[in-house]
Design a protein around this motif. Sequence first.
Motif, PDB file in Angstrom:
ATOM      1  N   VAL A 121      57.808  19.405  87.383  1.00 12.52           N
ATOM      2  CA  VAL A 121      57.839  20.405  86.310  1.00 12.52           C
ATOM      3  C   VAL A 121      58.732  19.904  85.174  1.00 12.52           C
ATOM      4  CG1 VAL A 121      58.557  22.736  85.669  1.00 12.52           C
ATOM      5  CG2 VAL A 121      57.369  22.348  87.838  1.00 12.52           C
ATOM      6  N   ALA A 122      59.907  19.387  85.532  1.00 16.19           N
ATOM      7  CA  ALA A 122      60.845  18.897  84.518  1.00 16.19           C
ATOM      8  C   ALA A 122      60.241  17.740  83.732  1.00 16.19           C
ATOM      9  CB  ALA A 122      62.145  18.465  85.188  1.00 16.19           C
ATOM     10  N   ALA A 123      59.575  16.820  84.430  1.00 18.76           N
ATOM     11  CA  ALA A 123      58.985  15.662  83.760  1.00 18.76           C
ATOM     12  C   ALA A 123      57.858  16.089  82.825  1.00 18.76           C
ATOM     13  CB  ALA A 123      58.470  14.669  84.795  1.00 18.76           C
ATOM     14  N   ALA A 124      57.034  17.023  83.278  1.00 17.82           N
ATOM     15  CA  ALA A 124      55.905  17.483  82.462  1.00 17.82           C
ATOM     16  C   ALA A 124      56.380  18.175  81.191  1.00 17.82           C
ATOM     17  CB  ALA A 124      55.021  18.424  83.274  1.00 17.82           C
ATOM     18  N   ILE A 125      57.396  19.021  81.322  1.00 18.52           N
ATOM     19  CA  ILE A 125      57.930  19.729  80.159  1.00 18.52           C
ATOM     20  C   ILE A 125      58.550  18.734  79.181  1.00 18.52           C
ATOM     21  CG2 ILE A 125      59.707  21.329  79.379  1.00 18.52           C
ATOM     22  CD1 ILE A 125      57.356  22.741  80.580  1.00 18.52           C
ATOM     23  N   ALA A 126      59.302  17.761  79.690  1.00 18.32           N
ATOM     24  CA  ALA A 126      59.954  16.774  78.824  1.00 18.32           C
ATOM     25  C   ALA A 126      58.930  15.966  78.048  1.00 18.32           C
ATOM     26  CB  ALA A 126      60.833  15.853  79.664  1.00 18.32           C
ATOM     27  N   GLU A 127      57.804  15.641  78.682  1.00 14.99           N
ATOM     28  CA  GLU A 127      56.766  14.855  78.014  1.00 14.99           C
ATOM     29  C   GLU A 127      56.007  15.690  76.974  1.00 14.99           C
ATOM     30  OE1 GLU A 127      54.334  13.340  81.109  1.00 14.99           O
ATOM     31  OE2 GLU A 127      55.861  11.963  81.875  1.00 14.99           O
ATOM     32  N   THR A 128      55.868  16.981  77.241  1.00 15.71           N
ATOM     33  CA  THR A 128      55.086  17.844  76.350  1.00 15.71           C
ATOM     34  C   THR A 128      55.867  18.257  75.109  1.00 15.71           C
ATOM     35  OG1 THR A 128      53.872  18.722  78.237  1.00 15.71           O
ATOM     36  CG2 THR A 128      53.777  20.000  76.200  1.00 15.71           C
TER      37      THR A 128
END
Length: 239
Positions: A162-169
């Motif tokens: 979740v953290a990685a996806a939000i950071a990329e978006t």
Amino acid sequence: MQAPPATHQDDRSEIGRNASAPSRKSAGPQRRCLVTRASRPKGGLLRFVVSPEGQLVPDLGEKLPGRGLYVTPDRALLETAIAKKLFTKAARQPVAVPEDLPARVDDLLRRRILDLISFAKRAGQAVAGFDRVKSWIEQGRAALVVQAADGSPGSRQRLAGVAAAIAETLEESANSRLSLVEMFSQTELGTAFGRTSVVHVAIAPGGLAKQLVSTTEQLLSYETAAAAQKAAASERKPR
């Protein structure tokens, strides 16, 4: 707060999952390591001072008066500074160094991190629990996520995803600079929250989060370098 004994189990971190995130220690006053002689921002070095009684004292919070003596966060380098009496040379006076100083620095770094988490909780700048931490990440309210090293691998991986996806978006949001740390035990994190155990913690942006990231980087550097040297020494031994 008195932290429980360190567990040292699988204490690894993924500081700044987004490679584009700016370095936390890229600016600020420079200081020189006594051992390597290399200059670095002082926030990335371990600070020591000499007490009026001539005792060497770790000053991890950089609060004590007196001239600071700095060493790169690396246990082997600290041991070298002690063996070569570099603190005495730099201070230009006799300096008494505690025999357990390297181990004490490790424990102080770990205790400082747990203390900062506890302070953040009391200030309303930290939450615990998978759902609440996930919500903070998705809302852009988390600057730092801490997960217990002995927590469920599945839940830890889901939250990390979740953290990685939000950071990329969200490239320009606070989440693009979200840090993820996996260390300490469930019991240790629980103590920081006044509970029996805690696996997931989120810290809001601000001064406490910055201090936590900086201290965690110091601890990981301090422990990782020592572990790497121990592994290398083990490989060199005749089989």
